[in-house]
Design a protein around this motif. Structure first.
Motif, PDB file in Angstrom:
ATOM      1  N   ILE A 223       1.115   4.257  10.709  1.00  0.00           N
ATOM      2  CA  ILE A 223       1.427   4.254   9.958  1.00  0.00           C
ATOM      3  C   ILE A 223       0.876   5.135   8.780  1.00  0.00           C
TER       4      ILE A 223
ATOM      5  N   TYR B 143       1.670   7.160   4.552  1.00  0.00           N
ATOM      6  CA  TYR B 143       2.070   6.134   3.414  1.00  0.00           C
ATOM      7  C   TYR B 143       2.157   7.259   2.156  1.00  0.00           C
ATOM      8  N   GLU B 144       3.659   7.038   1.311  1.00  0.00           N
ATOM      9  CA  GLU B 144       3.811   7.778   0.533  1.00  0.00           C
ATOM     10  C   GLU B 144       2.845   8.749  -0.167  1.00  0.00           C
TER      11      GLU B 144
ATOM     12  N   ARG C 126       8.034   5.851   7.917  1.00  0.00           N
ATOM     13  CA  ARG C 126       6.526   5.540   7.463  1.00  0.00           C
ATOM     14  C   ARG C 126       5.599   4.999   8.912  1.00  0.00           C
ATOM     15  N   LYS C 127       6.659   4.174   9.765  1.00  0.00           N
ATOM     16  CA  LYS C 127       6.453   3.186  11.467  1.00  0.00           C
ATOM     17  C   LYS C 127       6.684   3.908  11.978  1.00  0.00           C
TER      18      LYS C 127
ATOM     19  N   SER D 218      -0.029   3.415  -2.505  1.00  0.00           N
ATOM     20  CA  SER D 218       1.185   2.595  -1.819  1.00  0.00           C
ATOM     21  C   SER D 218      -0.089   2.732  -0.906  1.00  0.00           C
TER      22      SER D 218
END
Length: 534
Positions: free
Chosen positions: A324, A326-327, A109-110, A331
C-alpha cells in the motif's frame, strides 16, 4: 487524444520513414509509391531490468556491492533456508514510485506480489518474487529523441508507452568453468531489488530502441533510482522482435536476452529483424524462441524455446501482504507516521529536472544547437561544468560550448576519465577563455595553453603564458616587419592575390603565425597583409 490512452489504435511507423516538421509535430511519410507492395517491417518491444540503487536487497538486509567476493553478501533468506521470511525494503518501493512518476505512470495505491516458478541453479527457492497481477505502476510514457537528417542535427521526437513497472528480486549468477567442466554459483546478486519496465511493441528498429534505452538510463541516473551501469549488469535489456506487413497482425516474436550495451542492442535488433525477414521470404516460419546476441559475430543465436505463462505457474506470494502506498499525508491511516509509509506526493515534489527538460532549457537559455544539448546531457556532470564556466566568464555560450564539447570532452575520452576527474576546473577554463576573449592570446595559443594545463595540473593559464612567452605580439612595428618579411619572400603568392585570388592571403597569414609561434592577432595580421599586397 494521447497515443497511449485506451481506445486509440497504436500506430507503428515502419523504418526509413522521412520526417517533416510542422512546429512541434513530426509527420512521417513512407518512401513507397502509391501502388507499391508493402514490405515487411520490424516491430520492437523492450523489457528492461533496472537494478535499484539501494544499500540492501529487496527482501533482506544483505548489502549490495558489485564485485564483492563470491557468496559474501548472502543472508539466510537469499539462500532460501527453511523458515526465513521476506521483509520489504522501503527504499526500493520509493525508487519504483519515483521512476513511475518520472515516466508519467499511474501509481497503483495497492499492488500485489506473486511467485514466478522456474528452476535454475542460481535461484535457490525455485521461484522469483515479482508482480504479475497488479504491479506498482502502469500506463506510462517515455519520450525520447533521435538526431536525424543528413547532418544528424535534426531532433526527431518519439514516444513509447510503458505498460508497467514491477518490483522483483534478481537471481544469483552462474559461473561456468569450461576447464574443469563445472558450474559455480555466486548468490551475491540473489535477492537484489529490480524494477522491470515493460515497453509496448512500438519501435521499428535498433536505433529507436537504443535511443529509448539511453533516455531511460539518463532518467534513472537523474532520479538516483538506478546507477544504470550496463557493463556491471545494473541495466539489462531483453528485446522482443517480430516482423509483419503494415495493417496486418503482428508476427511471431523472438526474445533476445540480456543485452548489456545500447550499441549491441541496436545491432542485435537490426540483425534479428533482417533474419526474420529472410526466413519468411524463403518460405520458412519464425519460431517463438529465446535467443542471445553474439557481439563477436554480430548474430543472434538460439538459446531455448520461449516459456509461456503456464510454464511459470504464477501464484500469489503468501508471505507478503498487499503493498500500500498513500497519495499524501492526509490519507495516512491513524497511527501510521509519514516516515513509516511511502507517500506519493512527497516523492513527486522531490523529482529532479529530467533530461528532456534539461536539453530544452539549455537550447532556450543559451542559444546552443540541439545536438550540443544532447552531448552535454549525455555525459555525466558536463552540464554542470558548462554552466559553471559560463558563470565565470563573459564569453558567449556558443563560443564556450565548443571548448567544452570538443577540447574538454575530447581529452576526457582520450584519457578515459570522467568530468569530475578533469584536471582543469571550470574556473580555470573560464580564466583561459577570458584571456582569449580580451585579446591577450590567440585562439591557437589558447588551445596550446589548454593542453599544457591538462598535462601540468595546478598551473594556471597566466602562469603558462608568462613562462612560455605566449602573449600576443603587441608591438605594431614588430608585427608589420614580420608581415613585410613574409610578403617579400613569397612574390608568387602576392601576385596571385593581386590577380584576384584572395584565398592565398590565408597562406600568408599562416606563415606569419608560424613566424610568431601563433602569437599574432589574426585581425591585425590580415589588415597588414591586405595593405602590403594591395
Amino acid at each position: 487524444m494521447d497515443a497511449c490512452q485506451p481506445g486509440r489504435k497504436k500506430y507503428l511507423p515502419p523504418p526509413c520513414y522521412t520526417a517533416t516538421f510542422l512546429s512541434d509535430v513530426v509527420i512521417l511519410s513512407p518512401p513507397v509509391k502509391k501502388n507499391a507492395p508493402q514490405h515487411l517491417i520490424g516491430v520492437v518491444g523492450l523489457e528492461i531490468h533496472a537494478q535499484i540503487n539501494s544499500n540492501t536487497k529487496l527482501f533482506s538486509g544483505s548489502s549490495v556491492r558489485f564485485s564483492a567476493p563470491p557468496n559474501s553478501l548472502v543472508s539466510f533468506f537469499d539462500a532460501s533456508l527453511p523458515g526465513t521470511l521476506p521483509v520489504l525494503n522501503k527504499r526500493c518501493v520509493e525508487a519504483a514510485v519515483m521512476t513511475g512518476l518520472a515516466l508519467n505512470c499511474s501509481i497503483n495505491r495497492k499492488s500485489l506480489f506473486d511467485r514466478k516458478h522456474y528452476f535454475y541453479a542460481d535461484l535457490p527457492a525455485g521461484y522469483q518474487i515479482t508482480q504479475l497481477r497488479r504491479p506498482i505502476a502502469v500506463d506510462g510514457v517515455l519520450n525520447y529523441s533521435l538526431l536525424g537528417g543528413k547532418k544528424r542535427n535534426q531532433v526527431i521526437r518519439k514516444t513509447v508507452c510503458i505498460k508497467q513497472i514491477q518490483l522483483e528480486q534478481d537471481s544469483g549468477k552462474s559461473l561456468h568453468d569450461d576447464v574443469r567442466s563445472q558450474t559455480l554459483i555466486d548468490l551475491n546478486r540473489a535477492g537484489v531489488g529490480l524494477m522491470e519496465l515493460v515497453m509496448e511493441p512500438e519501435m521499428s528498429c535498433g536505433e529507436e530502441a537504443a535511443a529509448a534505452v539511453r533516455e531511460l538510463q539518463l532518467i534513472l541516473q537523474a532520479l538516483g533510482t538506478c546507477q544504470g551501469n550496463m557493463s556491471e549488469g545494473q541495466l539489462r535489456v531483453d528485446a522482443n522482435v517480430s516482423v509483419h506487413r503494415p495493417g496486418e497482425p503482428l508476427g511471431t516474436r523472438t526474445e533476445v536476452k540480456n543485452i548489456n550495451s545500447a550499441r549491441y542492442l541496436a545491432r542485435a535488433i537490426d540483425y534479428e529483424i533482417q533474419r526474420q525477414i529472410d526466413v519468411l521470404q524463403r518460405g520458412g516460419t519464425v519460431q517463438n524462441e529465446t535467443r542471445t546476441y553474439d557481439s563477436k559475430s554480430g548474430e543472434t543465436i538460439p538459446m531455448r524455446d520461449k516459456e509461456g505463462l503456464q510454464d511459470y505457474r504464477f501464484m500469489p506470494e503468501p508471505n507478503l501482504p498487499p503493498l500500500i502506498v498513500y497519495e499524501d499525508n492526509a490519507s495516512l491511516p491513524t497511527g501510521i507516521e509519514a516516515c513509516q509509509a511511502v507517500v506519493v506526493q512527497k516523492i513527486r515534489e522531490g523529482l529532479p529536472e529530467l533530461p528532456s527538460v534539461k536539453r530544452d532549457r539549455l537550447v532556450q537559455t543559451y542559444g546552443i544547437l540541439p545536438e550540443h544539448s544532447f552531448t552535454l546531457v549525455n555525459e555525466d556532470g558536463l552540464v554542470e561544468y558548462f554552466e559553471a564556466v559560463l558563470r565565470a566568464t563573459k564569453k558567449e555560450p556558443r563560443k564556450v560550448i565548443g571548448w567544452v564539447t570538443n577540447e574538454l570532452l575530447g581529452h576526457l575520452k582520450l584519457h578515459d576519465v570522467s568530468v569530475s576527474q578533469s584536471p582543469i576546473s571550470p574556473p580555470a577554463l573560464a580564466e583561459l577563455l577570458e584571456l582569449q576573449e580580451t585579446g591577450h592570446i590567440s585562439s591557437s595559443v589558447a588551445k596550446q595553453v589548454f593542453q599544457e594545463m591538462w598535462r601540468s595540473s595546478g598551473k594556471t593559464a597566466p602562469q603558462i603564458i608568462q613562462e612560455q612567452d605566449l602573449g600576443l605580439v603587441s608591438d605594431a612595428a614588430q608585427l608589420h616587419s614580420i608581415c613585410q618579411k613574409v610578403v617579400d619572400s613569397h612574390p608568387d603568392e602576392v601576385q596571385a592575390i593581386r590577380n584576384g585570388n584572395k584565398k592565398v592571403l590565408n597562406k600568408l597569414m599562416g606563415l606569419v603565425q608560424k613566424e610568431t609561434k601563433g602569437r599574432a592577432d589574426p585581425v591585425s595580421v590580415r589588415a597588414i597583409l591586405k595593405e602590403l599586397t594591395s
